[in-house]
Write an enzyme that holds these catalytic residues in place. Structure first.
Site, PDB file in Angstrom:
ATOM      1  N   ARG A  70      48.263 -50.797  48.219  1.00 57.03           N
ATOM      2  CA  ARG A  70      47.586 -51.774  49.082  1.00 57.03           C
ATOM      3  C   ARG A  70      47.937 -51.572  50.543  1.00 57.03           C
ATOM      4  O   ARG A  70      47.480 -52.301  51.406  1.00 57.03           O
ATOM      5  CB  ARG A  70      47.953 -53.198  48.660  1.00 57.03           C
ATOM      6  CG  ARG A  70      47.324 -53.561  47.348  1.00 57.03           C
ATOM      7  CD  ARG A  70      47.517 -55.010  46.990  1.00 57.03           C
ATOM      8  NE  ARG A  70      46.815 -55.309  45.746  1.00 57.03           N
ATOM      9  CZ  ARG A  70      47.088 -56.327  44.969  1.00 57.03           C
ATOM     10  NH1 ARG A  70      48.040 -57.168  45.310  1.00 57.03           N
ATOM     11  NH2 ARG A  70      46.406 -56.516  43.868  1.00 57.03           N
ATOM     12  N   GLU A  77      43.874 -46.597  40.901  1.00 55.66           N
ATOM     13  CA  GLU A  77      42.974 -47.240  39.943  1.00 55.66           C
ATOM     14  C   GLU A  77      42.970 -46.516  38.597  1.00 55.66           C
ATOM     15  O   GLU A  77      42.881 -47.147  37.553  1.00 55.66           O
ATOM     16  CB  GLU A  77      41.550 -47.337  40.501  1.00 55.66           C
ATOM     17  CG  GLU A  77      41.411 -48.344  41.645  1.00 55.66           C
ATOM     18  CD  GLU A  77      41.779 -49.782  41.245  1.00 55.66           C
ATOM     19  OE1 GLU A  77      41.774 -50.113  40.050  1.00 55.66           O
ATOM     20  OE2 GLU A  77      42.085 -50.573  42.151  1.00 55.66           O
ATOM     21  N   GLY A 108      51.236 -42.164  29.568  1.00 57.65           N
ATOM     22  CA  GLY A 108      50.319 -42.314  28.439  1.00 57.65           C
ATOM     23  C   GLY A 108      48.867 -42.079  28.821  1.00 57.65           C
ATOM     24  O   GLY A 108      48.553 -41.883  29.996  1.00 57.65           O
ATOM     25  N   TYR A 109      48.004 -42.097  27.826  1.00 56.25           N
ATOM     26  CA  TYR A 109      46.561 -41.848  28.035  1.00 56.25           C
ATOM     27  C   TYR A 109      46.361 -40.643  28.950  1.00 56.25           C
ATOM     28  O   TYR A 109      45.821 -40.742  30.041  1.00 56.25           O
ATOM     29  CB  TYR A 109      45.861 -43.078  28.639  1.00 56.25           C
ATOM     30  CG  TYR A 109      45.984 -44.332  27.812  1.00 56.25           C
ATOM     31  CD1 TYR A 109      45.112 -44.585  26.755  1.00 56.25           C
ATOM     32  CD2 TYR A 109      46.973 -45.259  28.079  1.00 56.25           C
ATOM     33  CE1 TYR A 109      45.225 -45.733  25.989  1.00 56.25           C
ATOM     34  CE2 TYR A 109      47.101 -46.413  27.318  1.00 56.25           C
ATOM     35  CZ  TYR A 109      46.226 -46.647  26.286  1.00 56.25           C
ATOM     36  OH  TYR A 109      46.340 -47.789  25.542  1.00 56.25           O
ATOM     37  N   TYR A 116      33.743 -49.178  36.401  1.00 55.89           N
ATOM     38  CA  TYR A 116      34.825 -49.971  36.987  1.00 55.89           C
ATOM     39  C   TYR A 116      35.493 -49.229  38.149  1.00 55.89           C
ATOM     40  O   TYR A 116      35.625 -49.759  39.253  1.00 55.89           O
ATOM     41  CB  TYR A 116      35.894 -50.334  35.924  1.00 55.89           C
ATOM     42  CG  TYR A 116      37.164 -50.795  36.601  1.00 55.89           C
ATOM     43  CD1 TYR A 116      37.253 -52.082  37.111  1.00 55.89           C
ATOM     44  CD2 TYR A 116      38.222 -49.913  36.822  1.00 55.89           C
ATOM     45  CE1 TYR A 116      38.374 -52.493  37.809  1.00 55.89           C
ATOM     46  CE2 TYR A 116      39.343 -50.313  37.520  1.00 55.89           C
ATOM     47  CZ  TYR A 116      39.416 -51.600  38.007  1.00 55.89           C
ATOM     48  OH  TYR A 116      40.508 -51.995  38.712  1.00 55.89           O
ATOM     49  N   ASP A 147      36.878 -55.092  35.010  1.00 55.96           N
ATOM     50  CA  ASP A 147      37.720 -54.613  33.907  1.00 55.96           C
ATOM     51  C   ASP A 147      37.979 -55.801  32.976  1.00 55.96           C
ATOM     52  O   ASP A 147      37.357 -56.860  33.116  1.00 55.96           O
ATOM     53  CB  ASP A 147      39.014 -53.980  34.446  1.00 55.96           C
ATOM     54  CG  ASP A 147      39.911 -54.990  35.148  1.00 55.96           C
ATOM     55  OD1 ASP A 147      39.523 -56.183  35.257  1.00 55.96           O
ATOM     56  OD2 ASP A 147      41.018 -54.608  35.586  1.00 55.96           O
ATOM     57  N   GLU A 200      40.048 -57.135  44.514  1.00 55.28           N
ATOM     58  CA  GLU A 200      41.493 -57.121  44.235  1.00 55.28           C
ATOM     59  C   GLU A 200      42.029 -58.529  44.015  1.00 55.28           C
ATOM     60  O   GLU A 200      42.963 -58.733  43.242  1.00 55.28           O
ATOM     61  CB  GLU A 200      42.244 -56.427  45.376  1.00 55.28           C
ATOM     62  CG  GLU A 200      42.156 -54.917  45.258  1.00 55.28           C
ATOM     63  CD  GLU A 200      43.344 -54.227  45.903  1.00 55.28           C
ATOM     64  OE1 GLU A 200      44.362 -54.031  45.218  1.00 55.28           O
ATOM     65  OE2 GLU A 200      43.243 -53.914  47.106  1.00 55.28           O
ATOM     66  N   CYS A 207      46.356 -73.226  35.800  1.00 55.08           N
ATOM     67  CA  CYS A 207      45.172 -73.779  36.495  1.00 55.08           C
ATOM     68  C   CYS A 207      45.519 -74.557  37.768  1.00 55.08           C
ATOM     69  O   CYS A 207      44.791 -74.429  38.761  1.00 55.08           O
ATOM     70  CB  CYS A 207      44.332 -74.618  35.544  1.00 55.08           C
ATOM     71  SG  CYS A 207      43.670 -73.636  34.176  1.00 55.08           S
ATOM     72  N   CYS A 215      35.723 -74.413  38.537  1.00 60.54           N
ATOM     73  CA  CYS A 215      35.757 -73.583  37.322  1.00 60.54           C
ATOM     74  C   CYS A 215      35.108 -74.322  36.153  1.00 60.54           C
ATOM     75  O   CYS A 215      35.565 -75.374  35.739  1.00 60.54           O
ATOM     76  CB  CYS A 215      37.206 -73.221  36.980  1.00 60.54           C
ATOM     77  SG  CYS A 215      37.363 -72.217  35.494  1.00 60.54           S
TER      78      CYS A 215
HETATM   79  N1  ADE Z   1      44.599 -53.461  38.394  1.00 60.27           N
HETATM   80  C1  ADE Z   1      43.560 -52.636  38.603  1.00 60.27           C
HETATM   81  N2  ADE Z   1      43.410 -52.378  39.902  1.00 60.27           N
HETATM   82  C2  ADE Z   1      44.402 -53.041  40.550  1.00 60.27           C
HETATM   83  C3  ADE Z   1      44.789 -53.159  41.891  1.00 60.27           C
HETATM   84  N3  ADE Z   1      44.118 -52.514  42.847  1.00 60.27           N
HETATM   85  N4  ADE Z   1      45.841 -53.933  42.184  1.00 60.27           N
HETATM   86  C4  ADE Z   1      46.503 -54.571  41.193  1.00 60.27           C
HETATM   87  N5  ADE Z   1      46.192 -54.491  39.919  1.00 60.27           N
HETATM   88  C5  ADE Z   1      45.153 -53.736  39.578  1.00 60.27           C
END
Ligand code: ADE
Length: 369
Positions: free
Chosen positions: A45, A57, A101-102, A140, A158, A202, A219, A228
């Site tokens: 960020r 991402e 992973g993945y 996404y 997502d 975000e 909440c 909501c």
């Molecule tokens: N999950 C997916 N993208 C994200 C992001 N940019 N910041 C925090 N969590 C995430």
């Protein structure tokens, strides 16, 4: 008579999920103001560099923020820009990914980096449509990168966003259904603002991760609490609770632990599929007599029975239960489905691309020895 009634009722329920322009404006303002106060300081960020946003991402798919942070920082240190990644050997990319992973994600990242260099002269494509043509980039990821790095007014939906927005619009349909996907997409298209669309996306992810959790949403702390529909209808009445998982199958495996002059026999997995391209002690499906036969065909002879120790490795769709057996292999031959077998000196194991399961097996076998 009652038929007419229920048709009218149905139409009202469906229209309920539509977000009007005035409601969207208020919702955008509230969530972006909340994000400005509550956002966590995460390494990705601190930049709008599309390469860094894209890497983060991809890493964040199916993986928690806390897990991703050290991998992201190491990866960016090792491959600081798309050209560096494109130039890298896939083995080095897998090594940097090792443990996340993945692994298909790492191969997609590498292939996509090469395309960004060859097709776009190392300048990242700026639109969702172009981004989507890159390997490993779905709707996404394209939406996330286009909105965060380039300010495109695109949704990024997502699982978390499905839940948060599904609750917000009072969605009754199951979140996995086509109807739910359509309703949430339509709501997101109305909600994502033309100004700061990336921060809005975000903020939604952040809300899902820190406030609007699957089982115990907070909440009172939510910027959307006043509008909501899920709160209005009762969260139990709307979509978005935790999924009940079906029992996952358990697969019994035997690992052949073969050591020779300080080196360990590793088998390399085929590129496509689970742990693609990574090394591991050769595995064969149990029970023991069957595994013994499989190994014997490849010139790997198990000594006696597997030792007392075993490793249980939990994946999304199955649990691997691996028993360790010492073995010898003077002239190992091919063993399906592996692409090759080779002795790797212990001192080089750290630098060898291996899955977390493989590292656990090696660690346990050393402890046993
Ligand atoms: N999950 C997916 N993208 C994200 C992001 N940019 N910041 C925090 N969590 C995430």
């Amino acid at each position: 008579m009652s038929g007419t009634h229920s048709r009218v009722r149905e139409r009202v329920d469906r229209d309920d999920t539509v977000v009007s322009p005035s409601r969207a404006k208020a919702a955008q303002k509230a969530i972006v103001a909340w994000f400005d106060r509550a956002r966590r300081d995460l390494p990705w960020r601190r930049t709008k560099d599309p390469y860094a946003v894209w890497v983060s991402e991809i890493m964040l798919q199916q993986t928690r923020v806390e897990t991703v942070i050290p991998y992201f920082e190491r990866f960016m240190g090792r491959f600081p820009d798309v050209e560096e990644l494109a130039r890298a050997d896939i083995a080095d990319v897998l090594l940097a990914w090792s443990g996340l992973g993945y692994y298909r994600r790492a191969r997609g990242l590498h292939a996509a980096a090469r395309e960004v260099v060859s097709r776009y002269g190392a300048k990242f494509p700026r639109t969702t449509d172009e981004l989507r043509t890159l390997p490993g980039v779905g709707e996404y990821t394209a939406g996330a990168v286009a909105s965060i790095a380039f300010g495109e007014r695109a949704p990024a939906i997502d699982g978390n966003v499905m839940r948060v927005v599904g609750r917000y619009i009072g969605l009754r349909a199951d979140v996995g259904s086509t109807e739910a996907k359509r309703a949430v997409r339509a709501a997101c298209e109305a909600l994502v603002p033309p100004v700061r669309p990336g921060d809005f996306n975000e903020a939604l992810m952040e809300l899902g991760a820190t406030v609007c959790s699957p089982t115990s949403p907070d909440c009172p702390s939510c910027p959307w609490r006043r509008s909501c529909r899920g709160v209005e209808l009762g969260l139990d009445a709307v979509a978005g609770g935790p999924k009940k998982r079906a029992a996952v199958p358990r697969v019994k495996l035997i690992a052949a632990i073969v050591e020779r002059e300080g080196a360990v026999l590793l088998a390399r997995r085929p590129l496509d599929g689970l742990f693609g391209g990574l090394g591991e002690p050769p595995l064969a499906e149990g029970p023991l007599p069957r595994a013994r036969t499989t190994f014997a065909r490849a010139g790997i002879e198990l000594h006696g029975k597997p030792g007392p120790r075993s490793v249980e490795h939990v994946l999304t769709h199955k649990v691997l239960e691996v028993k360790l057996a010492t073995a010898r292999a003077d002239a190992p031959q091919s063993l399906a489905p592996y692409t090759d077998l080779a002795y790797v000196p212990r001192s080089q194991l750290q630098a060898t691309p291996m899955s977390t399961l493989a590292r656990r097996l090696v660690r346990v076998s050393f402890a046993d020895a």
